[in-house]
Design a protein around this motif. Structure first.
Motif, PDB file in Angstrom:
ATOM      1  N   UNK A   7       3.902  19.757  25.168  1.00  0.00           N
ATOM      2  CA  UNK A   7       4.122  19.246  23.815  1.00  0.00           C
ATOM      3  C   UNK A   7       4.021  17.723  23.739  1.00  0.00           C
ATOM      4  N   UNK A   8       4.530  17.020  24.714  1.00  0.00           N
ATOM      5  CA  UNK A   8       4.464  15.548  24.651  1.00  0.00           C
ATOM      6  C   UNK A   8       3.014  15.069  24.647  1.00  0.00           C
ATOM      7  N   UNK A   9       2.184  15.675  25.489  1.00  0.00           N
ATOM      8  CA  UNK A   9       0.773  15.288  25.542  1.00  0.00           C
ATOM      9  C   UNK A   9       0.076  15.573  24.215  1.00  0.00           C
ATOM     10  N   UNK A  10       0.319  16.773  23.652  1.00  0.00           N
ATOM     11  CA  UNK A  10      -0.385  17.153  22.432  1.00  0.00           C
ATOM     12  C   UNK A  10       0.091  16.340  21.230  1.00  0.00           C
ATOM     13  N   UNK A  11       1.390  16.122  21.108  1.00  0.00           N
ATOM     14  CA  UNK A  11       1.904  15.302  20.007  1.00  0.00           C
ATOM     15  C   UNK A  11       1.351  13.882  20.124  1.00  0.00           C
ATOM     16  N   UNK A  12       1.337  13.327  21.323  1.00  0.00           N
ATOM     17  CA  UNK A  12       0.784  11.985  21.524  1.00  0.00           C
ATOM     18  C   UNK A  12      -0.679  11.899  21.123  1.00  0.00           C
ATOM     19  N   UNK A  13      -1.448  12.937  21.456  1.00  0.00           N
ATOM     20  CA  UNK A  13      -2.859  12.970  21.077  1.00  0.00           C
ATOM     21  C   UNK A  13      -3.006  12.938  19.556  1.00  0.00           C
ATOM     22  N   UNK A  29       1.593  25.435   3.595  1.00  0.00           N
ATOM     23  CA  UNK A  29       2.384  24.228   3.802  1.00  0.00           C
ATOM     24  C   UNK A  29       2.302  23.683   5.228  1.00  0.00           C
ATOM     25  N   UNK A  30       2.041  24.584   6.186  1.00  0.00           N
ATOM     26  CA  UNK A  30       2.108  24.149   7.570  1.00  0.00           C
ATOM     27  C   UNK A  30       1.148  24.949   8.438  1.00  0.00           C
ATOM     28  N   UNK A  31       0.682  24.299   9.466  1.00  0.00           N
ATOM     29  CA  UNK A  31      -0.122  24.911  10.514  1.00  0.00           C
ATOM     30  C   UNK A  31       0.572  24.556  11.824  1.00  0.00           C
ATOM     31  N   UNK A  32       0.807  25.560  12.688  1.00  0.00           N
ATOM     32  CA  UNK A  32       1.538  25.302  13.925  1.00  0.00           C
ATOM     33  C   UNK A  32       0.659  25.589  15.134  1.00  0.00           C
ATOM     34  N   UNK A  33       0.719  24.685  16.087  1.00  0.00           N
ATOM     35  CA  UNK A  33       0.055  24.862  17.367  1.00  0.00           C
ATOM     36  C   UNK A  33       1.139  25.063  18.419  1.00  0.00           C
ATOM     37  N   UNK A  34       0.967  26.067  19.244  1.00  0.00           N
ATOM     38  CA  UNK A  34       1.866  26.286  20.378  1.00  0.00           C
ATOM     39  C   UNK A  34       1.179  25.719  21.616  1.00  0.00           C
ATOM     40  N   UNK A  35       1.925  24.970  22.395  1.00  0.00           N
ATOM     41  CA  UNK A  35       1.351  24.296  23.560  1.00  0.00           C
ATOM     42  C   UNK A  35       2.290  24.354  24.760  1.00  0.00           C
ATOM     43  N   UNK A  36       1.727  24.280  25.924  1.00  0.00           N
ATOM     44  CA  UNK A  36       2.512  24.211  27.158  1.00  0.00           C
ATOM     45  C   UNK A  36       2.903  22.768  27.491  1.00  0.00           C
ATOM     46  N   UNK A  87      13.425  18.752  17.700  1.00  0.00           N
ATOM     47  CA  UNK A  87      14.041  19.045  18.990  1.00  0.00           C
ATOM     48  C   UNK A  87      13.028  18.599  20.043  1.00  0.00           C
ATOM     49  N   UNK A  88      13.369  18.700  21.301  1.00  0.00           N
ATOM     50  CA  UNK A  88      12.402  18.316  22.340  1.00  0.00           C
ATOM     51  C   UNK A  88      11.252  19.310  22.441  1.00  0.00           C
ATOM     52  N   UNK A  89      11.372  20.439  21.740  1.00  0.00           N
ATOM     53  CA  UNK A  89      10.332  21.468  21.778  1.00  0.00           C
ATOM     54  C   UNK A  89       9.630  21.681  20.447  1.00  0.00           C
ATOM     55  N   UNK A  90       9.899  20.826  19.453  1.00  0.00           N
ATOM     56  CA  UNK A  90       9.286  21.022  18.135  1.00  0.00           C
ATOM     57  C   UNK A  90       9.154  19.691  17.401  1.00  0.00           C
ATOM     58  N   UNK A  91       7.926  19.392  16.990  1.00  0.00           N
ATOM     59  CA  UNK A  91       7.657  18.164  16.243  1.00  0.00           C
ATOM     60  C   UNK A  91       6.708  18.474  15.088  1.00  0.00           C
ATOM     61  N   UNK A 116       3.936  21.274  15.832  1.00  0.00           N
ATOM     62  CA  UNK A 116       3.580  21.494  17.229  1.00  0.00           C
ATOM     63  C   UNK A 116       4.841  21.957  17.941  1.00  0.00           C
ATOM     64  N   UNK A 117       4.747  23.147  18.526  1.00  0.00           N
ATOM     65  CA  UNK A 117       5.891  23.707  19.229  1.00  0.00           C
ATOM     66  C   UNK A 117       5.546  24.010  20.667  1.00  0.00           C
ATOM     67  N   UNK A 118       6.531  23.860  21.532  1.00  0.00           N
ATOM     68  CA  UNK A 118       6.314  24.230  22.935  1.00  0.00           C
ATOM     69  C   UNK A 118       6.378  25.748  23.047  1.00  0.00           C
TER      70      UNK A 118
END
Length: 131
Positions: A13-19, A4-11, A32-36, A47-49
């Motif tokens: 998050x705003x940059x990666x979600x925008x991409x 159902x889902x694939x998660x990427x952890x990133x340092x 939340x500000x750390x999960x989209x 995508x999680x921080x």
């Protein structure tokens, strides 16, 4: 079972979600500000921080360390998608090409270095697999 889902952890998050919003044309839902999440018809790209790792017990994942997974998106027209990707990143590893198994494909990296494949079935056999 249903993937159902694939998660990427990133340092970053705003940059990666925008991409991912840019290359997919989809809008992320921020929980939340750390999960989209970016939802498609068949799966969610979460995508999680790095802060979200605390909920799993600590430093169990490392951003930008992926060397074996390719995130694949079925797109309507890979050649049209290539133009969008080309305007979003310079980290393109493969221009549109038809693979031996019948998918037309482009390969590029997100800002964290994760491999992404956009593909469109191009042969009758490939089209049958995705009906």
């Amino acid at each position: 079972m249903n993937l159902r889902s694939l998660r990427i952890i990133t340092a970053d998050i705003k940059r990666l979600v925008g991409f991912y919003e840019s290359v997919t044309g989809l809008t992320a839902k921020w929980h939340t500000e750390d999960f989209a999440e970016i939802g498609t018809a068949s799966c969610i790209l979460a995508i999680g921080s790095t802060k979200t790792l605390a909920f799993f017990g600590g430093e169990i994942a490392e951003p930008t360390a992926n060397k074996s997974v390719i995130i694949e998106f079925l797109v309507d027209n890979v050649d049209n998608s290539y133009e969008l990707v080309r305007n979003t990143t310079d980290d393109i590893l493969q221009q549109p090409v038809t693979m031996p198994w019948g998918n037309r494909s482009i390969l590029f990296r997100d800002p964290d270095g994760n491999l992404i494949n956009f593909f469109t079935p191009a042969t009758p056999e490939a089209l049958n697999r995705f009906k």
